[in-house]
Each structure stands twice: as structure tokens, then as C-alpha cells.
Design an enzyme around this catalytic site. Structure first.
Site, short mmCIF file in Angstrom:
data_model
loop_
_atom_site.label_atom_id
_atom_site.label_comp_id
_atom_site.label_asym_id
_atom_site.label_seq_id
_atom_site.Cartn_x
_atom_site.Cartn_y
_atom_site.Cartn_z
N HIS A 383 2.07 -1.48 6.31
CA HIS A 383 0.76 -1.67 6.63
C HIS A 383 0.38 -0.39 6.21
O HIS A 383 -0.73 -0.04 6.36
CB HIS A 383 0.96 -2.91 7.35
CG HIS A 383 -0.70 -3.49 7.39
ND1 HIS A 383 -1.75 -4.08 6.84
CD2 HIS A 383 -1.96 -2.47 8.08
CE1 HIS A 383 -3.02 -4.79 7.74
NE2 HIS A 383 -3.20 -3.54 8.00
N GLU A 384 0.32 0.68 7.63
CA GLU A 384 0.01 1.78 8.81
C GLU A 384 -0.34 2.59 7.39
O GLU A 384 -0.77 3.31 7.11
CB GLU A 384 -0.01 1.99 9.73
CG GLU A 384 -0.26 0.64 10.53
CD GLU A 384 -1.63 0.73 10.58
OE1 GLU A 384 -2.10 0.61 10.35
OE2 GLU A 384 -1.21 -1.06 11.46
N HIS A 387 -2.13 2.05 3.89
CA HIS A 387 -4.27 3.10 4.59
C HIS A 387 -3.92 4.80 4.57
O HIS A 387 -4.96 4.74 3.65
CB HIS A 387 -4.46 2.84 6.31
CG HIS A 387 -4.51 1.33 6.25
ND1 HIS A 387 -5.20 0.17 5.41
CD2 HIS A 387 -4.22 0.49 7.39
CE1 HIS A 387 -5.68 -0.40 6.24
NE2 HIS A 387 -4.92 -0.65 7.01
N TYR A 398 -14.02 0.88 4.69
CA TYR A 398 -13.56 0.45 5.45
C TYR A 398 -14.94 -1.07 6.59
O TYR A 398 -15.28 -0.94 7.38
CB TYR A 398 -12.22 0.63 6.58
CG TYR A 398 -12.29 -0.17 7.32
CD1 TYR A 398 -10.51 -0.87 6.91
CD2 TYR A 398 -11.59 -0.42 9.17
CE1 TYR A 398 -9.59 -1.49 7.01
CE2 TYR A 398 -11.13 -0.97 8.93
CZ TYR A 398 -9.45 -1.42 8.28
OH TYR A 398 -8.57 -2.59 9.44
N GLU A 407 -7.16 -3.74 3.64
CA GLU A 407 -6.52 -4.19 5.16
C GLU A 407 -5.37 -4.94 3.37
O GLU A 407 -4.40 -4.85 3.94
CB GLU A 407 -7.09 -5.08 5.12
CG GLU A 407 -7.73 -5.02 6.75
CD GLU A 407 -6.70 -4.18 7.50
OE1 GLU A 407 -5.48 -5.37 7.60
OE2 GLU A 407 -6.95 -2.83 7.90
N ASP A 469 -15.59 -7.73 12.88
CA ASP A 469 -14.77 -7.39 12.02
C ASP A 469 -15.14 -6.20 10.99
O ASP A 469 -14.33 -6.47 9.67
CB ASP A 469 -13.69 -8.26 11.99
CG ASP A 469 -11.56 -7.72 10.99
OD1 ASP A 469 -12.06 -6.87 11.65
OD2 ASP A 469 -11.37 -8.43 10.86
N HIS A 474 -10.01 -8.31 7.84
CA HIS A 474 -8.66 -9.07 8.62
C HIS A 474 -8.89 -10.17 8.37
O HIS A 474 -8.43 -10.72 8.59
CB HIS A 474 -8.70 -8.23 9.89
CG HIS A 474 -8.17 -7.14 10.11
ND1 HIS A 474 -9.09 -6.32 10.47
CD2 HIS A 474 -6.87 -6.27 10.01
CE1 HIS A 474 -8.14 -5.21 10.81
NE2 HIS A 474 -7.06 -4.93 10.54
S1 TI1 Z 1 -5.66 -0.47 10.39
C1 TI1 Z 1 -5.00 -1.88 11.59
C2 TI1 Z 1 -6.85 -1.59 12.04
C3 TI1 Z 1 -6.92 -1.22 13.99
C4 TI1 Z 1 -8.12 -0.45 14.26
C5 TI1 Z 1 -7.83 -1.02 15.84
C6 TI1 Z 1 -8.27 0.98 15.23
C7 TI1 Z 1 -4.49 -2.67 11.27
O1 TI1 Z 1 -5.10 -3.46 10.25
N1 TI1 Z 1 -3.76 -3.26 11.95
C8 TI1 Z 1 -2.54 -4.65 11.64
C9 TI1 Z 1 -1.27 -4.54 12.70
C10 TI1 Z 1 -1.11 -5.16 11.92
C11 TI1 Z 1 -0.41 -5.02 10.96
C12 TI1 Z 1 -0.84 -5.86 12.79
C13 TI1 Z 1 0.46 -6.14 10.16
C14 TI1 Z 1 0.88 -7.30 11.97
C15 TI1 Z 1 0.82 -6.97 11.11
C16 TI1 Z 1 -3.66 -5.35 12.16
O2 TI1 Z 1 -3.63 -6.28 11.25
N2 TI1 Z 1 -4.65 -5.37 13.07
C17 TI1 Z 1 -5.07 -6.77 13.42
C18 TI1 Z 1 -4.47 -6.80 15.05
C19 TI1 Z 1 -7.13 -6.13 13.48
O3 TI1 Z 1 -6.73 -4.91 14.06
O4 TI1 Z 1 -7.57 -6.71 14.09
ZN ZN Z 2 -4.93 -2.44 8.49
#
Ligand code: TI1
Ligand code: ZN
Length: 673
Positions: A383-384, A387, A398, A407, A469, A474
Site C-alpha cells: 500500500h505504502e 503511494h 490526496y 487510497e 480524512d 480512507h
Molecule cells: S498512506 C497512509 C496515510 C497516513 C496518514 C498519516 C501520516 C495510509 O493510508 N496508511 C494506511 C496503513 C494501512 C494500509 C493500514 C493498509 C492497514 C492496511 C491506512 O490505511 N491508515 C489508516 C489507519 C488511516 O490513516 O486512516
Molecule cells: Zn495510504
């Protein structure tokens, strides 16, 4: 050192050389030997009975290898040897063997040869890279002289009295390696040298050697610090790399094989086995040590058995993600040019997230309740990294729909890279709520299970704030996530083909402010490019989006408005209290009609927000009589409020003022009564 050109070890006999010099203009790259040099060569030839060999450094006009009888005299001591060099010095354009050469070592070998190694010095300062070795046989007869001697140093007029002290030069070197604040060094030393940075440009430098494991990255290098102005004029990296294979324990306690990099005293958590390494690309894993400075410290280990679980998985899964992109999608790292992929684990404390910061991946360890270490899940890692891909391609902004698409692409690729046999297409299941089995952060098969919409009729209009958000990136990602799920689970569609289509849409068609409808059109086009306009894939993509309310079904180009056709009072779509309806005024003549019937007399408040252009709002009764209007200028929200009768049907009309429209940005209409 400047790019020196040497003759290959083409052996030139002095006989040939003499002939060539008789005809100087035919060999312009060789300097005509001066008379003294000629005399030495002729003597050498005579003493060697024509068996001498001479190889030349053409650039400097001096030999690099002379074999033959260099003298009648025998040499048994360094002093004798110096005399023999003195006898032959004209060959090297040398002024004085005694003042320009300083003995470094003397060694006798098993054949009875003795080698005397000399450092060239200028005013007592060693000339970097220039040493001559004189060889004598067991009888003390000089058999050869080889190595480098630079006759041009003495013509450069270099000031050999240093301006900087050694301590000052050490500080310059440390600063340039980012270890100015490190106190523990395995090596920190320096010595003055003369160094030719490029042809004819001689500098007085301190050659500083630094070795430490205390910095962000281990350092073992020679830094050439100009002793007059402090500039770093050259660096030689002395860390010897070799790909190695270690083992490690992951976040979930599993054992895995890791690609690491061995050096003199241990191993780095660095993968130098990927195709991108041919251009220097690596995968490196760092620790922030529970702080927030990035990238932190490159992880090292003495025995190549790795126990930092978050680091093991961040590293291993970055490799898996690289492999998926490279092997399945033909992409070489996130920039498609083999950029080094860096990850940092143990970011902050109890940090319940992971992110891409524009240059690298960052993982928290979670608070142990909501999450455990986030790098422990391949879908999170992919996922990261996705991005980073999105940033370099579509550049989806975003916020709002482009943000939700951003996302969603990360979630889609996250699950594709993870490639589990998971009918629910869950996200983050490996690291979410370590105490609770079977749950996750999101579900692509059933977004509703984790409070995400799975259809446009549930689209959430949230503010563009952290709490909101960023317009629900998300949250509303549930809609395109579900569209992908619908597509990939269509009989006949493979995961690999679905991945290729989504990836092609992301990299070839989407732009920074693309909306859901654009993602629909982009994926249909990508499927058409890859599999044909009438392919199962192209049709299934269109249907997958239509079933979440984005465009109409069938591969016929949809409008992106789930409530069309509703262009007249008689075609009005029923709406219910409290639900937001996202529609498009997709042409200058489009009008969208909705209707509702309150069961009892009540108070109505009707709002039209998220306006991409100057839209207006009207309320009619069932006889078509206009009851109220809201005609604010520009993109300010429209609203109508008042008392309405139970059992009567009311009609709402949304139109663009003076032809205002948008095929991409939906408005949000809501009636509360
Ligand atoms: S790209 C990151 C956003 C973070 C913002 C804070 C600086 C993100 O989307 N993180 C994911 C991590 C993740 C991915 C967790 C897949 C589980 C599965 C994400 O979904 N973060 C959630 C917790 C959120 O930011 O709402
Ligand atoms: Zn993300």
C-alpha cells in the site's frame, strides 16, 4: 586522480622506439625523448643485449615498466638502489632520486629477488598514487623498475605548507559524511598528500580515513580534504559490499530469508540483489529508534540472523513488492528508474500508522491494541509503496475523490502483491487488533463492514480536514475498492490481468484530479488496450463500476451519475431523508430531478453543496408549481427550508446556471425532513 591514459602493456623495444622518434611527427602522442633520455635508453639496450622491454605512460611521457639490465653495478642496500635510479633518472624526467623518492618498504622473496618500494614525494609530501618499485635479483643486479612516477608535479608550483590543521580537516571530512556529532570512530586519521584532481590540477590534501558504525549509515572511506580551502576534492568508499543471505524473524514470529549486504565487520539490512542494482538501486531498512528523525540508522547485524521483527518484515516485504512490480507489471522500483527503496521502522512510539513521506516508507509499531508493527503486513507495505508509484504517475491529489482513488489504488495493489487466498479481500488483517482474530482495517468485498460506503448512494461528503480524512480518502475508497473486487471476482478475470488493467489506468490515463468516473473510463480504456474493446475484461470493468453507481452498465461509456436518467419531472428519482445524492450536471442542458413524499407535515431543509460551478436549486409541488428557489451566485451552496405537508410529493430540480456544468465533479444533494 585525473583520467590517466596508459599504454596497454604493449611492450615497445627501444629499437622500435628509436626508429619512431627519428620520425617524430608520425607519433604525436609520444613526447620526443630528450637527448639524456635517449642516452639512458641506448645504454639500457646495450646492457640488456636488446632484450629490454619498456611500457610507457603516454600522458606523462615516462615508463611504467622497464625490464632489462638497468646498471652494471650491483645493489644490495636501499642506498645502492637509489644510485641506480639516479643513474636512470633521465628516463623518468626525474630531477633527483634522493629528494623525490622515499623508501616505503624492502622485501626479499623466495626466488631471491628483493623489491624496494619508493613513494614519490614533492617537497617531502607524498604524491598520491605514485610509487616506484625497483627489483634486484639474488646477485643484486637490477632487473626492473615499475610503477608510477609523475614528473609534472614539480612544475605546478604547489604550496606544500598546509593552511588547515589536521584537526580542521578531520572535521570537514566528518561533516561531509554526516558524522560530525559521532564520538566513537574505529578509524580517524589523516596525512598530507599531493593529489592531482584532474590533469595538471595539483592540490595539497589531507587524505582522511574515517570508519564508524555510529552514524546514520556506516562509514568507511577516504576523504581528500583540500589543505588550503577545506573542499572535499575526492572520496573513496572503502566499504566492501557483497550480497549475502541472512535469516530473520518477522512480526508474526515467522522465519524468513533476507537479502543482506556483508562488509568487513558485519551485515547491513540492504538488498543488492534486485535488477535495479545494476544502476545502484538498493532496498535499505533503517530504524528511527522510537524517534521521528528520518531515515534514522541503517540496520546492521553481526551474525546475519536478524531479530528486529518490524525491520525484518519491512525489508522482506519491500523486496516482495519490488518483485511484483518488476515481474508482473514491468516497473523497476517506484520511479521506474531503479530508485533505492528506503524503509524506516520503529517510528515514534505507539504510532498506529504507516506512510510514504515523499522519499521513503515509514512504519509505526502500533500501540499493541489497534495495531501491532505495521510492517508486519505485506498489504500495508505494498500500500505504502504504491503511494510512491501513484505520486510518480497519475499524481492523484490526496483529497476528495482523487484522494479516495489514491487510497484505493494502494489498497488494490496492496492486496494483489499480498496475493493471499482471501475471499474477503481484507486489508491490514495481519497487524490490526492483535488481540482479535479474523478482523481487519478495511474489506474490499464488503466495505460496509468497516464503515466504508460501497456504492455512490452512500458517498460521504466529509470536510477537507484531518478529522474529515481529507474529504474521506480512507472512507470513500470503499467505492472504488468494491468496484475492483466486483471486477476481479467476475468469472474469467484473473488477478494478474486485473492488476495489469488497474496499473495501466493509473500510469497511463489518470491525472491529478481524476474522479471516480475517470477511473471507470480509464480502466475500461486500459482493458480495451490490453484485451480488446469487446473483451470479457472491458465489459466486466464497466459492469464492476456500474454496480457501485459509477457509470452505467455495459461497455458503452457511462455518465458517472448513478441517478440518470432523471432529466425531467416525470423521470425524477426518489430520495429519502438524510441521504446524500451525488449527481452530475453533465451538459449545459442537463437538469436533474428528484422527488420525495413526507409521511407527516414537517420541516424541510434541503441543501445542495460541493458545487463545481454555479448551480441552482428549485422546489416544486406535484402540480409543477414553483414553491421555492435558491439562486446564489458562484459555487456557494444552495439551500431551501420551510414547512411541508404530509402525504404530498415534492420535486427538486438541480440545474447549472447559464449552462454551468461538470462531467467530473459531482454535487451533493440532501433533504432532511
Ligand atoms: S498512506 C497512509 C496515510 C497516513 C496518514 C498519516 C501520516 C495510509 O493510508 N496508511 C494506511 C496503513 C494501512 C494500509 C493500514 C493498509 C492497514 C492496511 C491506512 O490505511 N491508515 C489508516 C489507519 C488511516 O490513516 O486512516
Ligand atoms: Zn495510504
Amino acid at each position: 586522480m585525473g583520467a590517466k591514459k596508459f599504454t596497454a602493456f604493449a611492450v615497445v623495444s627501444t629499437m622500435v622506439f628509436t626508429l619512431a622518434t627519428a620520425n617524430v611527427s608520425a607519433a604525436p602522442s609520444e613526447q620526443p625523448p630528450k637527448a639524456k633520455k635517449m642516452a639512458v635508453l641506448e645504454k639500457l639496450s646495450k646492457q640488456s643485449k636488446g632484450k629490454e622491454k619498456v611500457a610507457w605512460n603516454k600522458e606523462k611521457g615516462v615508463p611504467t615498466f622497464v625490464t632489462g639490465k638497468l646498471s652494471d653495478k650491483q645493489a644490495k642496500t636501499p642506498a645502492d638502489v637509489k644510485k641506480i635510479v639516479e643513474e636512470n633518472k633521465a628516463l623518468f624526467n626525474m630531477d633527483s632520486a634522493s629528494s623525490e623518492l622515499s623508501l616505503i618498504s624492502q622485501e626479499k622473496d623466495s626466488l631471491g629477488f628483493t623489491m624496494y618500494k619508493y613513494q614519490q614525494v614533492y617537497q617531502g609530501v607524498p604524491v598520491f598514487g605514485n610509487e616506484l618499485i625497483v627489483h634486484t635479483d639474488k646477485n643484486g643486479t637490477t632487473t626492473s623498475i615499475n610503477g608510477y612516477y609523475d614528473p609534472e608535479v614539480k612544475t605546478a608550483g604547489l604550496n606544500t605548507k598546509a593552511t588547515l590543521s589536521l584537526a580542521q580537516a578531520l572535521n570537514k571530512a566528518k561533516a561531509s559524511e554526516g558524522v560530525a556529532n559521532v564520538s566513537k570512530f574505529d578509524i580517524q586519521k589523516g596525512k598530507l598528500h599531493v593529489y592531482e584532481t584532474e590533469k595538471g590540477d595539483y592540490r595539497l590534501v589531507y587524505v582522511i580515513t574515517l570508519s564508524t558504525l555510529e552514524g546514520k549509515q556506516p562509514v568507511y572511506a577516504d576523504l581528500f580534504v583540500d589543505a588550503h580551502n577545506g573542499a572535499i576534492v575526492h572520496k573513496i568508499d572503502k566499504v566492501n559490499h557483497a550480497a549475502a543471505t541472512g535469516t530473520g524473524t518477522g512480526v508474526l514470529g515467522d522465519t524468513k530469508t533476507l537479502n543482506t549486504d556483508s562488509y568487513s565487520s558485519g551485515y547491513y539490512l540492504r538488498d543488492i540483489t534486485k535488477p535495479m542494482y545494476s544502476t545502484g538501486g538498493k532496498i535499505e531498512t533503517y530504524t528511527a529508534n522510537y524517534g521521528t528523525a528520518l531515515p534514522g540508522t541503517l540496520l546492521t547485524d553481526a551474525d546475519n540472523v536478524w531479530t528486529d521483527r518490524a525491520a525484518v518484515d519491512a525489508h522482506y516485504y519491500a523486496g516482495k513488492t519490488y518483485d511484483y512490480y518488476y515481474n508482473k507489471l514491468g516497473r523497476n522500483s517506484f520511479d521506474n528508474r531503479g530508485a533505492t527503496m528506503k524503509s524506516t521502522v520503529h517510528y515514534s512510539r505507539n504510532y498506529n500508522n504507516a506512510f510514504w513521506n515523499g522519499t521513503q516508507m515509514v512504519y509505526g509499531d502500533g500501540d499493541g491494541r489497534q495495531f501491532t508493527s505495521l510492517s508486519g503486513a505485506l498489504d500495508v507495505v505494498a500500500h505504502e509503496i504504491t503511494h510512491a508509484v501513484t505520486e510518480r504517475t497519475a499524481g492523484l491529489v490526496y483529497e476528495y475523490q482523487p484522494g479516495a482513488l489514491n487510497e484505493s489504488f494502494s489498497d488494490v495493489l496492496g492486496n494483489l502483491v499480498e496475493n493471499k487466498n482471501d475471499p474477503k479481500w481484507l486489508l491490514g488483517e495481519d497487524v490490526t487488533t492483535p488481540g482479535i482474530a479474523g478482523d481487519a482495517l478495511r474489506s474490499m468485498s464488503n466495505p460496509n463492514e468497516y464503515d466504508q460506503p460501497d456504492h455512490m448512494n452512500e458517498y460521504r461528503n466529509l470536510p477537507n480536514t484531518r478529522e474529515g480524512d481529507w474529504g474521506g480518502v480512507h472512507i470513500n475508497s470503499g467505492i472504488p475498492n468494491k468496484a475492483f473486487y466486483n471486477f476481479v471476482t467476475t468469472p474469467g478475470i484473473t488477478k494478474d490481468n486485473a492488476g495489469k488493467i488497474w496499473y495501466r489506468a493509473l500510469t497511463q490515463y489518470l491525472t491529478s484530479y481524476s474522479q471516480f468516473i475517470d477511473a471507470r473510463n480509464a480502466t475500461i480504456q486500459a482493458a480495451t488496450d490490453l484485451f480488446g474493446a469487446n473483451s470479457l475484461e472491458a465489459t466486466a470493468v464497466a459492469n464492476a463500476w456500474a454496480s457501485v453507481g459509477v457509470g452505467s452498465s455495459g461497455n458503452n461509456g457511462g455518465s458517472g451519475d448513478a441517478y440518470e436518467p432523471n432529466d425531467s419531472m416525470s423521470a425524477a428519482k426518489a430520495m429519502s431523508s438524510g441521504t446524500t445524492y451525488n449527481g452530475l450536471i453533465s451538459s449545459a442542458t442537463d437538469e436533474d430531478w428528484f422527488k420525495f413524499t413526507p409521511s407527516t407535515s414537517t420541516y424541510l431543509s434541503l441543501s445542495l453543496t460541493n458545487l463545481p460551478a454555479d448551480y441552482d436549486l428549485y422546489l416544486y409541488n406535484s402540480a409543477g408549481t414553483l414553491l421555492a428557489r435558491s439562486e446564489y451566485a458562484g459555487t456557494s451552496s444552495e439551500s431551501i427550508a420551510g414547512t411541508i405537508q404530509g402525504g404530498a410529493t415534492y420535486y427538486v430540480k438541480v440545474v447549472g446556471y447559464n449552462g454551468a456544468m461538470s462531467t467530473t465533479k459531482p454535487y451533493a444533494l440532501k433533504a432532511t425532513y
